[in-house]
Design a protein around this motif. Structure first.
Motif, short mmCIF file in Angstrom:
data_model
loop_
_atom_site.label_atom_id
_atom_site.label_comp_id
_atom_site.label_asym_id
_atom_site.label_seq_id
_atom_site.Cartn_x
_atom_site.Cartn_y
_atom_site.Cartn_z
N ASN A 51 0.81 -1.22 0.00
CA ASN A 51 0.00 0.00 0.00
C ASN A 51 0.84 1.27 0.00
OD1 ASN A 51 0.91 -0.35 2.60
ND2 ASN A 51 -1.11 -0.45 3.56
N LEU A 124 -4.38 1.03 14.87
CA LEU A 124 -4.25 1.26 13.43
C LEU A 124 -3.96 -0.02 12.67
CD1 LEU A 124 -2.28 4.64 13.24
CD2 LEU A 124 -4.69 4.23 12.72
N SER A 127 -7.21 -1.56 12.13
CA SER A 127 -8.00 -0.77 11.18
C SER A 127 -7.52 -0.96 9.75
CB SER A 127 -7.94 0.71 11.56
OG SER A 127 -8.48 0.93 12.84
N HIS A 128 -6.20 -0.93 9.55
CA HIS A 128 -5.63 -1.00 8.20
C HIS A 128 -5.59 -2.41 7.62
CE1 HIS A 128 -3.23 2.97 8.96
NE2 HIS A 128 -4.50 3.18 8.70
N TYR A 129 -5.25 -3.38 8.45
CA TYR A 129 -4.94 -4.72 7.94
C TYR A 129 -5.95 -5.80 8.34
CZ TYR A 129 -0.48 -2.39 7.13
OH TYR A 129 0.48 -1.51 6.73
N ASN A 132 -10.90 -3.19 9.57
CA ASN A 132 -11.54 -2.35 10.58
C ASN A 132 -12.01 -3.18 11.77
OD1 ASN A 132 -12.42 0.07 11.70
ND2 ASN A 132 -14.46 -0.07 10.76
N TRP A 196 5.75 4.77 9.24
CA TRP A 196 5.17 3.46 9.51
C TRP A 196 5.81 2.78 10.72
CZ3 TRP A 196 1.04 2.12 6.53
CH2 TRP A 196 0.89 2.78 5.30
#
Length: 284
Positions: A51, A124, A127-129, A132, A196
């Motif tokens: 991403n 996070l 949420s990202h991976y 959610n 990151w």
């Protein structure tokens, strides 16, 4: 693990529990994720599909210091008169620099990456991976030792504000025997923007990867490596039931007893906890 730097050694130390390296993989609620449990497989991906478009980027420097007329003749397939070499070399260098850059790019595309982390309670990450918080997190245990091959060990991702520099000699790639290959692999596949760094990422690197051949993208793991499954705080009932059923079958099939946990948000808090988990229960 003599080939790791101080940052890497600290990351390994932080991820050690009960004499194991414990790492996590957050997964979205889909069939591919379920195959981790059903088929005991993990998927490798090309860095081109990540991403972050700058993930695995580096600044490549071609070192022509020891480049000889004989090297040029091997590349051209013809002789170069001694008298022509001094004026020919600068021209050759300008032409062949893109050639070496393309060679390195081609070499990079023959490796796949599977991502793990030591940030299991980072919101996070879920949420990202993990869709959610609707997916699950697989907990893996590794047992790295001094005898392991370099690419058999999860490698620590380094975070920086600038691309790492990789210097390679201007020779045919088959002759890159004098290079510090560990440093090259780390810089090429384990470098990421400082933005990151909360991910605390580790990566397994797989050679002989082909983006057009699914069999090169999937690899089985030893069932003993799967330590537990943690469901997301917002997992849907149907998906939760699928996961629980697959874990039951996994345990039956492998004579294992991996447990299922479920993440929850702490009351009046943005933070997650995993009740009753030996390492991740913030209220214990």
């Amino acid at each position: 693990m003599h080939f790791f730097n101080e940052h890497s050694l600290k990351a390994y130390k932080d991820a050690h529990h009960d004499n194991h390296l414990i790492l996590y993989k957050h997964t979205p609620p889909n069939e591919g994720s379920l195959r981790i449990i059903a088929n005991e497989t993990i998927k490798y991906t090309s860095p081109d599909e990540f991403n972050d478009p700058n993930d695995c980027s580096f600044h490549l420097k071609i070192n022509f210091n020891n480049y000889t007329k004989q090297d040029a003749e091997e590349h051209l397939g013809e002789n170069i008169p001694d008298s022509n070499w001094p004026k020919f070399f600068p021209i050759f260098k300008s032409i062949y620099e893109p050639f070496f850059l393309e060679k390195m790019k081609s070499l990079k595309s023959s490796f796949g990456v599977s991502c793990f982390n030591n940030a299991p309670l980072e919101t996070l990450m879920w949420s990202h991976y993990a869709g959610n918080h609707k997916g699950f997190m697989a907990e893996f245990k590794f047992n790295p030792s001094e005898n392991d091959e370099y690419l058999d060990i999860p490698l620590v991702v380094e975070y920086s504000d600038k691309f790492p520099a990789i210097e390679i000699p201007a020779t045919d790639p088959s002759k890159w025997v004098g290079m510090d290959t560990h440093a090259v692999v780390n810089k090429a596949f384990c470098s990421k923007s400082s933005n990151w760094k909360y991910e605390k990422e580790f990566r397994l690197i797989k050679g002989k990867y082909d983006a057009n051949n699914i069999s090169t993208q999937i690899e089985k793991f030893n069932p003993c490596m799967l330590n537990s499954i943690i469901l997301g705080a917002k997992v849907e009932p149907d998906y939760e039931q699928q996961v629980r059923s697959l874990v039951h079958n996994f345990n039956e099939r492998n004579s294992q007893n991996i447990l299922i946990y479920k993440a929850i948000f702490l009351e009046h808090s943005y933070e997650l906890t995993i009740p009753n988990h030996p390492y991740l229960d913030r209220e214990a």
